[in-house]
Motif scaffolding. Structure first.
Motif, short mmCIF file in Angstrom:
data_model
loop_
_atom_site.label_atom_id
_atom_site.label_comp_id
_atom_site.label_asym_id
_atom_site.label_seq_id
_atom_site.Cartn_x
_atom_site.Cartn_y
_atom_site.Cartn_z
N UNK A 30 25.58 34.99 42.81
CA UNK A 30 25.22 35.74 44.01
C UNK A 30 24.22 36.84 43.68
N UNK A 31 23.22 36.98 44.52
CA UNK A 31 22.23 38.04 44.31
C UNK A 31 22.83 39.42 44.59
N UNK A 32 23.63 39.50 45.63
CA UNK A 32 24.27 40.76 45.98
C UNK A 32 25.78 40.59 45.85
N UNK A 33 26.36 41.39 44.98
CA UNK A 33 27.80 41.29 44.72
C UNK A 33 28.50 42.51 45.28
N UNK A 34 29.74 42.31 45.70
CA UNK A 34 30.55 43.45 46.12
C UNK A 34 30.96 44.24 44.87
N UNK A 35 31.45 45.44 45.10
CA UNK A 35 31.92 46.26 43.98
C UNK A 35 33.06 45.55 43.25
N UNK A 36 33.97 44.93 44.01
CA UNK A 36 35.09 44.19 43.41
C UNK A 36 34.58 43.03 42.57
N UNK A 38 31.70 42.74 41.06
CA UNK A 38 31.10 43.31 39.84
C UNK A 38 32.17 43.65 38.82
N UNK A 39 33.23 44.30 39.29
CA UNK A 39 34.32 44.70 38.39
C UNK A 39 34.98 43.47 37.77
N UNK A 40 35.27 42.47 38.60
CA UNK A 40 35.91 41.26 38.07
C UNK A 40 35.02 40.56 37.04
N UNK A 41 33.75 40.44 37.34
CA UNK A 41 32.83 39.80 36.40
C UNK A 41 32.78 40.58 35.09
N UNK A 42 32.73 41.90 35.17
CA UNK A 42 32.70 42.72 33.96
C UNK A 42 33.95 42.50 33.11
N UNK A 43 35.12 42.53 33.74
CA UNK A 43 36.37 42.34 32.99
C UNK A 43 36.45 40.94 32.40
N UNK A 44 35.99 39.95 33.14
CA UNK A 44 36.06 38.57 32.67
C UNK A 44 35.06 38.25 31.57
N UNK A 45 33.92 38.86 31.60
CA UNK A 45 32.83 38.48 30.70
C UNK A 45 32.63 39.41 29.50
N UNK A 46 32.86 40.70 29.67
CA UNK A 46 32.53 41.65 28.60
C UNK A 46 33.60 41.69 27.52
N UNK A 61 42.25 47.61 36.14
CA UNK A 61 42.63 46.20 36.14
C UNK A 61 43.31 45.81 37.45
N UNK A 62 44.14 46.70 37.98
CA UNK A 62 44.79 46.43 39.27
C UNK A 62 43.75 46.32 40.37
N UNK A 63 42.76 47.19 40.37
CA UNK A 63 41.69 47.13 41.37
C UNK A 63 40.94 45.80 41.28
N UNK A 64 40.74 45.32 40.06
CA UNK A 64 40.02 44.06 39.85
C UNK A 64 40.91 42.84 40.10
N UNK A 65 42.10 43.07 40.64
CA UNK A 65 43.05 42.02 41.05
C UNK A 65 43.76 41.34 39.88
#
Length: 151
Positions: A30-36, A38-46, A61-65
């Motif tokens: 997605x070109x435009x991501x929600x804040x959630x 972005x957080x999920x992608x960061x936790x999953x990838x970094x 982590x709770x915020x990122x579901x």
């Protein structure tokens, strides 16, 4: 067995994000991501940083579901036998991009002493909080053992 534990702990919290590879790829592109997202992608990838996270990591982590589950003390010995520096049989190399759906927080007297991000699909990890060699973590069937303990 000569096993030097990565952490001295009395509590382990397991965080898990139930997200499909398809949904993750959709969010990634997605070109435009929600804040959630972005957080999920960061936790999953970094990969984890060299420094331990602060106490606010649970809220992040709770915020990122990510769903939190306390690991029962009855399996701490098994966990410690996996999270330790010891000789291993050579294992297969992995070439996929990790998706760190599983995160473990190791605590001692309610203070974070260890942090581990695990990708069971790729058999990759990222561990902070120890000076011991973690490069061979997961060899000798340890990813499967850990998966069975946590799931």
């Amino acid at each position: 067995m000569n096993c030097k534990p990565y952490f001295d702990f009395d509590e382990v919290d397991h965080y898990y994000l139930n997200i499909s590879r398809e949904l993750l790829e959709e969010m990634d592109t997605k070109k435009t991501k929600t804040y959630l997202e972005e957080k999920q992608i960061n936790w999953l990838r970094q990969y984890a940083s060299d420094e331990l996270p602060d106490a606010g990591v649970s809220n992040e982590l709770a915020f990122a579901a990510y769903v939190k589950k306390a690991v029962p003390a009855a399996v701490f010995t098994q966990i410690q036998d996996i999270f330790c520096d010891r000789p291993h049989e050579p294992g297969p190399a992995s070439g996929c991009i990790p998706e760190f759906r599983d995160i473990l927080l190791f605590k001692k007297k309610q203070q974070i002493v260890g942090f581990a991000k695990i990708c069971f699909t790729c058999h990759k990890h990222s561990i902070s909080g120890t000076d011991l060699n973690t490069s061979e973590f997961g060899q000798s069937g340890d990813y499967e053992k850990l998966f069975n303990i946590l799931h």
